[in-house]
Motif scaffolding. Structure first.
Motif: not given
Ligand code: RTP
Ligand code: MG
Length: 141
Positions: A76-90
């Motif tokens: 589980v990743l936590e942060g500001e805008g974590a959902i979109a940020k993770n998709r961007e990194l992926m």
């Protein structure tokens, strides 16, 4: 932007390639905090339930077989805008279409063996986090 939590899975191909650490480093480098994690072998029932939304798709069986082909690292990743940020990194689902420098561009081999999963919206993040970490809230506090 809101403080969010999202579910991330390092899929069997990336675990087999020994790049768990490199992928987790990218999350940390982007300011995402790992607030829960486990390395597990999914059962067929787990994988079918987790990907139930894709049940009618032609790739469903291949997807389930792939996800149970070896251990996965779930966090589980936590942060500001974590959902979109993770998709961007992926990067894009198909690594051939993924932008340079993304996890899938750098570590994935094909649309099936594509290194990582990430929740795609707040609603799916809530369901997916609770699926693997029962009782865990997606709303960071
Ligand atoms: P994920 O759910 O794993 O994070 O990936 P995603 O959102 O980028 O892609 P999604 O549309 O949710 O599809 C889930 C997984 O199914 C496999 N897939 N294969 N052969 C195909 O056309 C196809 N389309 C999707 C991929 O492994 C994808 O990650
Ligand atoms: Mg998806």
């Amino acid at each position: 932007m809101a403080l969010e939590r999202t579910l991330s899975i390092i899929k069997p191909d990336a675990v087999a390639k020994n790049v768990i650490g490199q992928i987790l480093s990218r999350f940390e480098g982007a300011g995402l905090k790992i607030v829960a994690a486990k390395l597990v072998q999914l059962s067929r029932a787990d994988a079918e339930a987790f990907y139930a939304v894709h049940k009618a798709r032609p790739f469903f069986n291949d997807l389930v077989n792939f996800m149970i082909s070896g251990p996965v690292m779930i966090q589980v990743l936590e942060g500001e805008g974590a959902i979109a940020k993770n998709r961007e990194l992926m990067g894009a689902t198909d690594p051939k279409k993924a932008e340079k420098g993304t996890i899938r561009a750098d570590f994935a081999d094909s649309i099936d063996a594509n290194a990582v999963h990430g929740s795609d919206a707040p609603e799916t993040a809530a369901v997916e986090v609770a699926f693997f970490f029962p009782g865990m809230n997606v709303y960071a506090r």
